[in-house]
Design a protein around this motif. Structure first.
Motif, PDB file in Angstrom:
ATOM      1  N   GLU A 199     -68.472-105.934   0.823  1.00  0.00           N
ATOM      2  CA  GLU A 199     -69.124-105.972  -0.485  1.00  0.00           C
ATOM      3  C   GLU A 199     -70.619-105.715  -0.318  1.00  0.00           C
ATOM      4  O   GLU A 199     -71.188-105.960   0.750  1.00  0.00           O
ATOM      5  CB  GLU A 199     -68.912-107.338  -1.144  1.00  0.00           C
ATOM      6  CG  GLU A 199     -67.448-107.726  -1.332  1.00  0.00           C
ATOM      7  CD  GLU A 199     -66.736-106.848  -2.340  1.00  0.00           C
ATOM      8  OE1 GLU A 199     -67.434-106.254  -3.199  1.00  0.00           O
ATOM      9  OE2 GLU A 199     -65.493-106.749  -2.286  1.00  0.00           O
ATOM     10  N   PRO A 200     -71.285-105.230  -1.366  1.00  0.00           N
ATOM     11  CA  PRO A 200     -72.741-105.042  -1.275  1.00  0.00           C
ATOM     12  C   PRO A 200     -73.435-106.377  -0.999  1.00  0.00           C
ATOM     13  O   PRO A 200     -73.083-107.408  -1.577  1.00  0.00           O
ATOM     14  CB  PRO A 200     -73.117-104.502  -2.662  1.00  0.00           C
ATOM     15  CG  PRO A 200     -71.856-103.959  -3.233  1.00  0.00           C
ATOM     16  CD  PRO A 200     -70.752-104.804  -2.679  1.00  0.00           C
ATOM     17  N   PHE A 201     -74.409-106.347  -0.089  1.00  0.00           N
ATOM     18  CA  PHE A 201     -75.156-107.571   0.192  1.00  0.00           C
ATOM     19  C   PHE A 201     -76.556-107.216   0.660  1.00  0.00           C
ATOM     20  O   PHE A 201     -76.816-106.108   1.126  1.00  0.00           O
ATOM     21  CB  PHE A 201     -74.440-108.428   1.249  1.00  0.00           C
ATOM     22  CG  PHE A 201     -74.627-107.957   2.667  1.00  0.00           C
ATOM     23  CD1 PHE A 201     -75.537-108.580   3.519  1.00  0.00           C
ATOM     24  CD2 PHE A 201     -73.899-106.880   3.165  1.00  0.00           C
ATOM     25  CE1 PHE A 201     -75.718-108.148   4.830  1.00  0.00           C
ATOM     26  CE2 PHE A 201     -74.065-106.438   4.473  1.00  0.00           C
ATOM     27  CZ  PHE A 201     -74.974-107.076   5.307  1.00  0.00           C
ATOM     28  N   SER A 202     -77.427-108.210   0.551  1.00  0.00           N
ATOM     29  CA  SER A 202     -78.790-108.103   1.079  1.00  0.00           C
ATOM     30  C   SER A 202     -79.050-109.315   1.960  1.00  0.00           C
ATOM     31  O   SER A 202     -78.429-110.371   1.790  1.00  0.00           O
ATOM     32  CB  SER A 202     -79.816-108.042  -0.055  1.00  0.00           C
ATOM     33  OG  SER A 202     -79.616-106.891  -0.860  1.00  0.00           O
ATOM     34  N   TYR A 203     -79.955-109.139   2.896  1.00  0.00           N
ATOM     35  CA  TYR A 203     -80.286-110.235   3.817  1.00  0.00           C
ATOM     36  C   TYR A 203     -81.746-110.097   4.204  1.00  0.00           C
ATOM     37  O   TYR A 203     -82.198-109.006   4.571  1.00  0.00           O
ATOM     38  CB  TYR A 203     -79.403-110.152   5.068  1.00  0.00           C
ATOM     39  CG  TYR A 203     -79.656-111.245   6.083  1.00  0.00           C
ATOM     40  CD1 TYR A 203     -78.886-112.399   6.094  1.00  0.00           C
ATOM     41  CD2 TYR A 203     -80.665-111.121   7.029  1.00  0.00           C
ATOM     42  CE1 TYR A 203     -79.104-113.411   7.026  1.00  0.00           C
ATOM     43  CE2 TYR A 203     -80.897-112.127   7.964  1.00  0.00           C
ATOM     44  CZ  TYR A 203     -80.116-113.260   7.957  1.00  0.00           C
ATOM     45  OH  TYR A 203     -80.343-114.261   8.887  1.00  0.00           O
ATOM     46  N   HIS A 204     -82.476-111.190   4.135  1.00  0.00           N
ATOM     47  CA  HIS A 204     -83.892-111.167   4.485  1.00  0.00           C
ATOM     48  C   HIS A 204     -84.155-112.284   5.484  1.00  0.00           C
ATOM     49  O   HIS A 204     -84.175-113.465   5.132  1.00  0.00           O
ATOM     50  CB  HIS A 204     -84.754-111.333   3.225  1.00  0.00           C
ATOM     51  CG  HIS A 204     -84.493-110.273   2.198  1.00  0.00           C
ATOM     52  ND1 HIS A 204     -84.850-108.960   2.383  1.00  0.00           N
ATOM     53  CD2 HIS A 204     -83.861-110.337   0.998  1.00  0.00           C
ATOM     54  CE1 HIS A 204     -84.483-108.250   1.339  1.00  0.00           C
ATOM     55  NE2 HIS A 204     -83.874-109.056   0.481  1.00  0.00           N
TER      56      HIS A 204
END
Length: 349
Positions: free
Chosen positions: A143-148
């Motif tokens: 699934e689309p995800f972001s991580y910082h």
């Protein structure tokens, strides 16, 4: 109890790199034919005198293509040395090629030299490892995800393919220091252990802490332990003990030098630990090697040895190093594989 072999696709004097690959694949083919449970691939960089296995995920793909039932695992993929998104993509791809016969062994390596050459501070290896694993697990959801994070940033990525195995391939984490064992236990992952830097009582104590943390965290079962250990099988007791002497002595001498070389690069606590391990290996007698570091013997002796280790350490798997010192001819390593699969494994199945 499962049985696998640990593979470095080793180099040695008089063997060119093409033949190092040929010998490695010959061992894989024999393992498939003889019914071994799995092969586990090292990741070794910038050491042509020792190994050609710098791209183990590529080799894992080849093994998956040439076999039908053998499991193939990483032992281990060094997460901080590559982009975690790329690792997630490649590992999931091998999982598909193997149709679910892939095991994802991971770690951060106990030695700093590869980090130095790649330009990554070894002092960052632990937090980089944690961030990389978090990203890989998110990526495998498809699934689309972001991580910082501190070291990695991901913006709206969707990784394809998702793994063949759901929710992902089995993960096994290497543990080499006392503080690592309870951490992995709390995370609820199977563990890779070895005896090159520890003896059996120390390992038993560390595994007690691993299982304690596992149970206190509410995970089902009692953990899962795979022991990597040098194994040599001989036709006679004397041959089994004497034939690998030169090679295993060279192996522990090399390990002692590596611990000593890396002692000043990993922070005060780790430096003290590595210095101590280097000193112990430097004074190790061959009798002590036989008693505390290896499994050498005839078929009957190996059954007894593994039964003892299984009872003492609570093992779920053995990963045999057939030629860690690199000086044993391949026909003798193939003999060890034959004896292991025909006469030792059946006692534990």
């Amino acid at each position: 109890m499962d049985f696998g072999i640990f593979m470095e696709f080793g180099s040695r004097e008089g063997l060119d790199q093409s033949n190092a690959f040929r010998e490695g694949f010959k061992m894989v083919d024999a393992a498939e034919e003889r019914g071994l449970d799995g092969v586990w691939l090292a990741e070794l960089h910038f050491n042509p005198a020792r190994s050609v296995l710098s791209a183990p995920i590529v080799v894992a793909s080849s093994i998956a293509s040439r076999t039908k039932r053998l499991r193939v695992g990483m032992a281990v993929q060094v997460l901080p040395l590559n982009n975690p998104l790329r690792i997630a993509e490649e590992a999931a791809t091998v999982d598909h090629i193997s149709e679910g016969r892939f095991d994802f062994g991971i770690g951060r390596s106990g030695f700093a030299r590869s980090y130095d050459i790649y330009g990554i501070p070894y002092s960052e290896s632990r937090p980089r490892f944690r961030e990389a694993l978090d990203i890989i697990l998110e990526a495998w959801k498809g699934e689309p995800f972001s991580y910082h994070g501190t070291y990695y940033n991901v913006e709206n990525a969707t990784v394809s393919p998702k793994p063949y195995q759901m929710p992902h391939p089995p993960i096994r984490i290497a543990a080499t220091t006392s503080e690592t064992f309870p951490r992995i236990g709390r995370m609820g992952y199977p563990v890779f252990v070895g005896l090159r830097g520890m003896d059996v009582p120390e390992l038993r104590s560390n595994l007690k802490e691993y299982r304690k943390a596992w149970n206190e965290s509410g995970h089902p079962g009692n953990g899962d332990v795979a022991l990597r250990i040098p194994v040599y099988a001989g036709e006679t007791e004397n041959g089994a003990l004497e034939e690998p002497r030169e090679s295993i002595t060279a192996y522990f001498s090399r390990m002692g030098s590596l611990y000593l070389e890396s002692a000043g690069q990993a922070g005060a606590e780790a430096a003290e630990l590595r210095q101590g391990r280097a000193e112990r290996l430097a004074t190790l007698t061959y009798q002590q090697v036989l008693e505390s570091k290896v499994a050498f013997g005839t078929a009957e002796g190996l059954v007894d040895r593994f039964a003892q280790l299984k009872e003492e350490l609570g093992l779920n798997a053995v990963v045999a190093e057939l030629n860690p010192g690199g000086l044993i001819p391949q026909d003798q390593s193939l003999r060890t594989l034959r004896i292991l699969t025909q006469h030792v494994m059946p006692a534990f199945k």
